[in-house]
Design a protein around this motif. Sequence first.
Motif, PDB file in Angstrom:
ATOM      1  N   ALA A 287      67.496-104.080  22.941  1.00  0.00           N
ATOM      2  CA  ALA A 287      68.299-102.858  22.898  1.00  0.00           C
ATOM      3  C   ALA A 287      69.055-102.763  21.571  1.00  0.00           C
ATOM      4  N   LYS A 288      69.523-103.898  21.088  1.00  0.00           N
ATOM      5  CA  LYS A 288      70.281-103.934  19.835  1.00  0.00           C
ATOM      6  C   LYS A 288      69.360-103.901  18.621  1.00  0.00           C
ATOM      7  N   TYR A 289      68.199-104.519  18.726  1.00  0.00           N
ATOM      8  CA  TYR A 289      67.239-104.595  17.613  1.00  0.00           C
ATOM      9  C   TYR A 289      65.935-103.929  18.040  1.00  0.00           C
ATOM     10  N   ALA A 290      65.924-102.617  17.988  1.00  0.00           N
ATOM     11  CA  ALA A 290      64.748-101.839  18.411  1.00  0.00           C
ATOM     12  C   ALA A 290      63.533-102.117  17.534  1.00  0.00           C
ATOM     13  N   LYS A 291      63.762-102.620  16.321  1.00  0.00           N
ATOM     14  CA  LYS A 291      62.667-102.938  15.397  1.00  0.00           C
ATOM     15  C   LYS A 291      61.812-104.109  15.904  1.00  0.00           C
ATOM     16  N   TYR A 292      62.394-104.958  16.754  1.00  0.00           N
ATOM     17  CA  TYR A 292      61.661-106.128  17.246  1.00  0.00           C
ATOM     18  C   TYR A 292      60.466-105.699  18.097  1.00  0.00           C
ATOM     19  N   ALA A 293      59.339-106.365  17.871  1.00  0.00           N
ATOM     20  CA  ALA A 293      58.134-106.150  18.681  1.00  0.00           C
ATOM     21  C   ALA A 293      57.573-107.517  19.061  1.00  0.00           C
ATOM     22  N   ALA A 294      57.006-107.593  20.230  1.00  0.00           N
ATOM     23  CA  ALA A 294      56.404-108.849  20.688  1.00  0.00           C
ATOM     24  C   ALA A 294      55.398-109.339  19.651  1.00  0.00           C
ATOM     25  N   GLY A 295      55.385-110.624  19.416  1.00  0.00           N
ATOM     26  CA  GLY A 295      54.459-111.218  18.447  1.00  0.00           C
ATOM     27  C   GLY A 295      55.089-111.454  17.087  1.00  0.00           C
ATOM     28  N   GLN A 296      56.222-110.814  16.816  1.00  0.00           N
ATOM     29  CA  GLN A 296      56.914-111.053  15.555  1.00  0.00           C
ATOM     30  C   GLN A 296      57.651-112.381  15.652  1.00  0.00           C
ATOM     31  N   ALA A 297      57.499-113.206  14.630  1.00  0.00           N
ATOM     32  CA  ALA A 297      58.182-114.493  14.583  1.00  0.00           C
ATOM     33  C   ALA A 297      58.298-114.923  13.129  1.00  0.00           C
ATOM     34  N   CYS A 298      59.209-115.823  12.869  1.00  0.00           N
ATOM     35  CA  CYS A 298      59.426-116.291  11.496  1.00  0.00           C
ATOM     36  C   CYS A 298      58.145-116.831  10.861  1.00  0.00           C
TER      37      CYS A 298
ATOM     38  N   ALA B 149      68.831-120.041   1.838  1.00  0.00           N
ATOM     39  CA  ALA B 149      68.565-121.086   0.844  1.00  0.00           C
ATOM     40  C   ALA B 149      69.045-122.452   1.321  1.00  0.00           C
ATOM     41  N   GLY B 150      68.179-123.442   1.213  1.00  0.00           N
ATOM     42  CA  GLY B 150      68.527-124.809   1.571  1.00  0.00           C
ATOM     43  C   GLY B 150      68.514-125.096   3.055  1.00  0.00           C
ATOM     44  N   LYS B 151      68.120-124.129   3.873  1.00  0.00           N
ATOM     45  CA  LYS B 151      68.069-124.342   5.318  1.00  0.00           C
ATOM     46  C   LYS B 151      66.718-123.899   5.844  1.00  0.00           C
ATOM     47  N   GLN B 152      66.387-124.414   7.002  1.00  0.00           N
ATOM     48  CA  GLN B 152      65.121-124.057   7.640  1.00  0.00           C
ATOM     49  C   GLN B 152      65.372-123.162   8.839  1.00  0.00           C
ATOM     50  N   VAL B 153      64.377-122.362   9.153  1.00  0.00           N
ATOM     51  CA  VAL B 153      64.427-121.518  10.349  1.00  0.00           C
ATOM     52  C   VAL B 153      63.327-121.981  11.293  1.00  0.00           C
ATOM     53  N   ALA B 154      63.503-121.685  12.560  1.00  0.00           N
ATOM     54  CA  ALA B 154      62.495-122.045  13.559  1.00  0.00           C
ATOM     55  C   ALA B 154      61.274-121.150  13.374  1.00  0.00           C
ATOM     56  N   GLY B 155      60.097-121.735  13.457  1.00  0.00           N
ATOM     57  CA  GLY B 155      58.861-120.961  13.333  1.00  0.00           C
ATOM     58  C   GLY B 155      58.751-119.886  14.391  1.00  0.00           C
ATOM     59  N   LYS B 156      59.312-120.128  15.565  1.00  0.00           N
ATOM     60  CA  LYS B 156      59.280-119.163  16.666  1.00  0.00           C
ATOM     61  C   LYS B 156      60.504-118.260  16.658  1.00  0.00           C
ATOM     62  N   GLY B 157      61.309-118.325  15.591  1.00  0.00           N
ATOM     63  CA  GLY B 157      62.509-117.515  15.495  1.00  0.00           C
ATOM     64  C   GLY B 157      62.227-116.094  15.026  1.00  0.00           C
ATOM     65  N   TRP B 158      63.300-115.315  14.865  1.00  0.00           N
ATOM     66  CA  TRP B 158      63.177-113.923  14.422  1.00  0.00           C
ATOM     67  C   TRP B 158      64.525-113.457  13.877  1.00  0.00           C
ATOM     68  N   CYS B 159      64.494-112.558  12.895  1.00  0.00           N
ATOM     69  CA  CYS B 159      65.709-111.873  12.450  1.00  0.00           C
ATOM     70  C   CYS B 159      65.355-110.448  12.044  1.00  0.00           C
TER      71      CYS B 159
END
Length: 102
Positions: A53-64, A85-95
């Motif tokens: 609801a907050k992030y309408a741009k999100y669609a299933a299948g999108q991931a980092c 920079a200097g940090k890692q994100v989860a492969g299954k994450g999203w922003c």
Amino acid sequence: MKNSRRQFMVLSAAGACTLALNGKIQAQAMVAETDAQAAALGYKANATSVDKAKYAKYAAGQACDNCALFQGKVGAAAGGCSLFAGKQVAGKGWCSAYAKKA
């Protein structure tokens, strides 16, 4: 002289190996969802927990791991991101900055 030169070469090689391995062993820290920048971008370590609801741009299948900003391989558990920079994100994450890899 041969012993001194040989000893120097062995110690130099050992030192070079230690320096090379040290960089690989020190893993980058993971981005926390509570990090100010991560929170501003709506980062979630698990894409399925994104507030649709907050992030309408999100669609299933999108991931980092399939984002153009992800610096790891597709399917990797974690990897670098040009936004954090200097940090890692989860492969299954999203922003909210998600951009599909070409």
